[in-house]
Motif scaffolding. Structure first.
Motif: not given
Length: 293
Positions: A102-109, A176-185, A211-220
């Protein structure tokens, strides 16, 4: 006439042009490559193989195999200290991973929408815990928690090891989340707010699903690192609260390692492999549907 010319000027062979037949060398190189791959796989999984063999050993000794038995699996949770350490490990890893996710996702965004200079500085701070040695992280956190001993004499335990795990795994979520953020508009957030969605709801309903794919990989990744941690947990635990790695270390020191830990480790490895295979099959099965759409 043509036949006479061919007889006067015979065709040159490939060897005369400098060609050399490397067929034997190619066969040797293929054999060498196969042997290197087998050796690399063997070195990667030799520890898993040894533990799996030991889990079926009727003797508690690691130096001899007396006979095949399944008692280690049947009595895996019979030892209370081992079962408590397994339970503690899952509790710490699950809660630490969820909070860090939760913290990492919101901070990455938030980092993604910062100006480039500020973003690079924050990412430098984020990468320092990853590059720092585990023992330095563990000792420094132990010293920080020690400052709170006058307030609470029994502060070391579940809460200290939980905070420590959150501290050193949430940078992995960000990476893990930041690369997915770069892929979206990059205008996706503004577009959703232009349609009347509030900023917080835009993050929850628009950004996070994208960005759920990045969140999932980061969680694992975070769960795996938290589950196998020993150094940081060793310095930040206390009051009889042991995780699996700390329990194994203590048992080895007392030369009283319970054979059930081999069975649990093997069972955990098998379950992990099954989940990975199922995920790969599920992901492969969804590809044709994605193409149709």
């Amino acid at each position: 006439m043509m036949k006479e010319e061919q007889s006067l000027y015979p065709k040159a062979t490939l060897e005369e042009y400098g060609y050399k037949n490397y067929k034997i060398l190619n066969i040797v190189w293929k054999i060498v490559k196969i042997l290197l791959i087998v050796f690399a796989v063997f070195m990667l999984y030799i520890a898993v193989i040894v533990i799996a063999i030991q889990s079926f050993n009727s003797s508690a000794s690691t130096t001899e195999f007396q006979g095949f038995t399944l008692d280690n699996y049947l009595q895996m949770f019979s030892k209370r200290s081992l079962s408590n350490s397994i339970k503690n490990t899952f509790l710490v890893s699950i809660f630490a991973t969820l909070i860090a996710a939760v913290l990492g996702t919101f901070i990455a965004i938030g980092i993604f929408y910062l100006p480039p200079k500020i973003k690079s500085r924050i990412m430098l701070l984020n990468n320092i815990p990853l590059l720092n040695a585990d023992i330095v992280t563990g000792v420094s956190l132990m010293l920080i928690f020690s400052l709170l001993l006058p307030i609470h004499r029994q502060i070391f335990g579940f809460w200290t090891i939980l905070i420590a795990h959150i501290f050193f795994i949430f940078p992995y979520i960000i990476l893990s989340v930041l690369p997915k953020m770069k892929e979206i508009d990059p205008n996706l957030m503004d577009a959703s707010m232009d349609l009347g969605i509030r900023p917080f709801h835009s993050v929850i309903r628009v950004i996070i699903p994208a960005i759920k794919g990045g969140i999932f990989s980061g969680v694992i990744l975070a769960f795996t690192i938290s589950f196998e941690d020993f150094v940081v947990g060793y310095f930040t635990t206390g009051n009889g609260f042991n995780t699996l790695s700390i329990w194994i270390y203590s048992s080895i020191g007392r030369k009283s390692l319970f054979p059930g830990v081999y069975a649990f480790s093997t069972a955990l490895t098998v379950v992990s492999m099954i989940l990975i295979i199922l995920y790969a099959i599920f992901k492969k099965g969804r590809k044709p549907h994605a193409k149709k759409n």
